[in-house]
Design a protein around this motif. Structure first.
Motif, PDB file in Angstrom:
ATOM      1  N   UNK A   1      43.646  38.725  46.837  1.00  0.00           N
ATOM      2  CA  UNK A   1      42.862  39.130  45.902  1.00  0.00           C
ATOM      3  C   UNK A   1      41.467  38.907  46.342  1.00  0.00           C
ATOM      4  N   UNK A   2      40.553  40.183  46.134  1.00  0.00           N
ATOM      5  CA  UNK A   2      39.264  39.876  46.771  1.00  0.00           C
ATOM      6  C   UNK A   2      38.291  39.049  45.987  1.00  0.00           C
ATOM      7  N   UNK A   3      37.249  38.335  46.243  1.00  0.00           N
ATOM      8  CA  UNK A   3      36.419  37.433  45.779  1.00  0.00           C
ATOM      9  C   UNK A   3      35.749  37.985  44.445  1.00  0.00           C
ATOM     10  N   UNK A   4      35.658  39.275  44.498  1.00  0.00           N
ATOM     11  CA  UNK A   4      34.748  40.065  43.372  1.00  0.00           C
ATOM     12  C   UNK A   4      35.952  39.998  42.174  1.00  0.00           C
ATOM     13  N   UNK A   5      37.326  40.258  42.591  1.00  0.00           N
ATOM     14  CA  UNK A   5      38.153  40.317  41.441  1.00  0.00           C
ATOM     15  C   UNK A   5      38.449  38.835  40.940  1.00  0.00           C
ATOM     16  N   UNK A   6      38.266  38.052  41.710  1.00  0.00           N
ATOM     17  CA  UNK A   6      38.462  36.628  41.226  1.00  0.00           C
ATOM     18  C   UNK A   6      37.287  36.148  40.488  1.00  0.00           C
ATOM     19  N   UNK A   7      36.110  36.731  40.657  1.00  0.00           N
ATOM     20  CA  UNK A   7      34.989  36.284  39.912  1.00  0.00           C
ATOM     21  C   UNK A   7      35.014  36.918  38.555  1.00  0.00           C
ATOM     22  N   UNK A   8      35.780  38.221  38.447  1.00  0.00           N
ATOM     23  CA  UNK A   8      35.796  39.201  37.173  1.00  0.00           C
ATOM     24  C   UNK A   8      36.975  38.329  36.574  1.00  0.00           C
ATOM     25  N   UNK A   9      37.909  37.637  37.033  1.00  0.00           N
ATOM     26  CA  UNK A   9      39.307  37.295  36.602  1.00  0.00           C
ATOM     27  C   UNK A   9      38.960  36.086  35.454  1.00  0.00           C
ATOM     28  N   UNK A  10      38.020  35.324  35.673  1.00  0.00           N
ATOM     29  CA  UNK A  10      37.630  34.192  34.499  1.00  0.00           C
ATOM     30  C   UNK A  10      36.182  34.265  34.146  1.00  0.00           C
ATOM     31  N   UNK A  11      35.772  35.196  33.896  1.00  0.00           N
ATOM     32  CA  UNK A  11      34.438  35.402  33.316  1.00  0.00           C
ATOM     33  C   UNK A  11      33.510  34.892  34.268  1.00  0.00           C
ATOM     34  N   UNK A  12      32.923  33.672  33.691  1.00  0.00           N
ATOM     35  CA  UNK A  12      31.552  33.177  34.491  1.00  0.00           C
ATOM     36  C   UNK A  12      31.978  32.366  35.520  1.00  0.00           C
ATOM     37  N   UNK A  13      33.097  31.945  35.766  1.00  0.00           N
ATOM     38  CA  UNK A  13      33.761  31.218  36.806  1.00  0.00           C
ATOM     39  C   UNK A  13      33.586  31.908  38.216  1.00  0.00           C
ATOM     40  N   UNK A  14      32.850  31.485  38.833  1.00  0.00           N
ATOM     41  CA  UNK A  14      32.653  32.475  40.102  1.00  0.00           C
ATOM     42  C   UNK A  14      33.510  31.875  41.431  1.00  0.00           C
ATOM     43  N   UNK A  15      33.733  32.522  42.510  1.00  0.00           N
ATOM     44  CA  UNK A  15      34.659  31.958  43.563  1.00  0.00           C
ATOM     45  C   UNK A  15      33.897  30.810  44.128  1.00  0.00           C
ATOM     46  N   UNK A  16      32.722  30.651  44.221  1.00  0.00           N
ATOM     47  CA  UNK A  16      32.092  29.415  44.898  1.00  0.00           C
ATOM     48  C   UNK A  16      32.275  28.450  44.019  1.00  0.00           C
TER      49      UNK A  16
END
Ligand code: GN1
Ligand code: MG
Length: 374
Positions: free
Chosen positions: A1-16
């Protein structure tokens, strides 16, 4: 899964921010990858890889669980218990402490996170395909309950007050129904409501038995559905019962009912289309038989007598919970699309109806396995 999708996956929780959270725990640094993992409906779950180690990172849902650290200390109690009984071959995911030495991490936003070892070389099953797998499920749940027998229920904290309190779920359902204008205008909802009304008495039987002291409160898992059982990849043996959030004082019949409503409904909790929902007796039989072999010696007769009732009750309770959540706008169980909780409620109620039509077979099976050794 790409980072942008993960960023979207749990709202405000970013990959970083996920990497920062993972790195607060005692694992090799730097963290290599973090990706969404599993199919849980309550917590947010990620798989973390770091220095050749793979682990599971979870944000515990603080809206559902009032004191996430209580969950962590219950898991530690189970871990100690499993270590005292290595003969049972029961594996518990170990909690990895934070670098500060705590069992979990309270993030600045108040959320509590935990990191656990991944139980390697295991697989989950999307559905029970073979009687041997069903036998393994029963054996595992039986060993789990046996392992917990020597732990006094008071030794564990209550992680989720009101869990499996069917009369309370029932009362809440009717109050939500009364509050939401036009709720019954949807014919699917109306059919479910009628189904629930016809079965109101069902909600009370097991809790009445508990209140009268006929069945004991013991340590239970609370959510032993098929998704939460891990099988050894090579031998096929069931070796771990994961998702320990609701490990707390509870009732044994509830655990058995919950396990069977999940494993014996082979089309799953969220089947689409015209799939016939049914309770598969050919799956129930080996589960109950193997479970009975492990627990016959210590279960009390009232607990055994309530097993058929619990098998009918648990899908009814879950159906009520899905339906209530649908009416309230999907606040508790995660959904991918609107209407999902309503469909899941319909499926659980269809399962109840099928269980009712097989009540006699279930009763006979329970009597056969628990009262006469085979
Ligand atoms: C929830 O989070 P998850 O998916 O493991 C729920 C169970 C239900 C189950 C149905 C704390 O479990 O009670 O049976 O969904 N857990 C809680 O899939 O409410
Ligand atoms: Mg769960």
């Amino acid at each position: 899964m790409r980072r942008a999708e993960i960023d979207g996956a749990i709202g405000a929780q970013t990959y970083a921010s996920l990497v920062t959270i993972a790195e607060a725990f005692e694992i090799p640094s730097p963290v290599e990858t973090v990706e969404p993992f599993g199919r849980g409906l309550i917590n947010d779950t990620f798989r973390v890889a770091a220095g050749g180690v793979r682990c599971v990172l979870q944000r515990i849902n603080g809206t559902v669980f009032p004191d996430p650290f209580r969950i962590l200390s219950n898991i530690q109690a189970l871990d100690r218990q499993a270590r005292r009984h290595p003969d049972l071959g029961f594996r518990v995911p170990a909690l990895i402490p934070t670098r500060a030495g705590d069992a979990g991490l309270r993030a600045p936003d108040g959320n509590v996170w935990r990191l656990m070892t991944m139980i390697e070389d295991t697989v989950g099953l999307p559905r029970v395909e073979h009687p041997d797998q069903a036998r393994e499920v029963g054996r595992l749940l039986g060993r789990f309950h046996t392992l917990l027998q020597s732990l006094p229920p008071e030794a564990l904290g209550v992680t989720l007050p009101g869990f499996h309190d069917t009369p309370a779920y029932r009362a809440r359902f009717f109050s939500v129904l009364a509050r939401i204008e036009g709720a019954r205008d949807n014919p699917k909802v109306e059919t479910c409501v009628r189904f629930a009304i016809e079965r109101q008495a069902l909600a009370r039987r097991i809790s009445n038995a508990r209140d009268r002291g006929e069945i004991p409160v013991r340590v239970t898992h609370g959510d032993p559905k098929l998704d939460n059982i891990l099988f050894d990849r090579d031998s096929g043996r069931a070796i771990a019962l994961i998702d320990l959030d609701t490990l707390q004082p509870g009732l044994i019949p509830h655990d058995i009912g919950d396990c069977l409503r999940s494993c014996c409904n082979r089309s799953g909790e969220s089947a689409h289309g015209r799939t016939q929902v049914m309770f598969d007796l050919a799956v129930a039989e080996p589960i109950l038989q193997a479970y009975a072999e492990q627990t016959r010696a210590w279960l009390n007769p009232e607990e055994i007598a309530l097993i058929p009732e619990a098998i009918r009750l648990m899908p009814f309770e879950l159906g009520l919970r899905f339906l209530t959540d649908h009416l309230e706008g999907d606040r508790y169980f995660k959904v991918v699309e609107p209407g999902e909780n309503l469909r899941k409620a319909e499926i659980q109620f269809a399962l109840v109806a099928d269980i009712e039509s097989k009540a006699q077979d279930i009763e006979i099976m329970v009597n056969r396995f628990f009262h006469s050794p085979t």
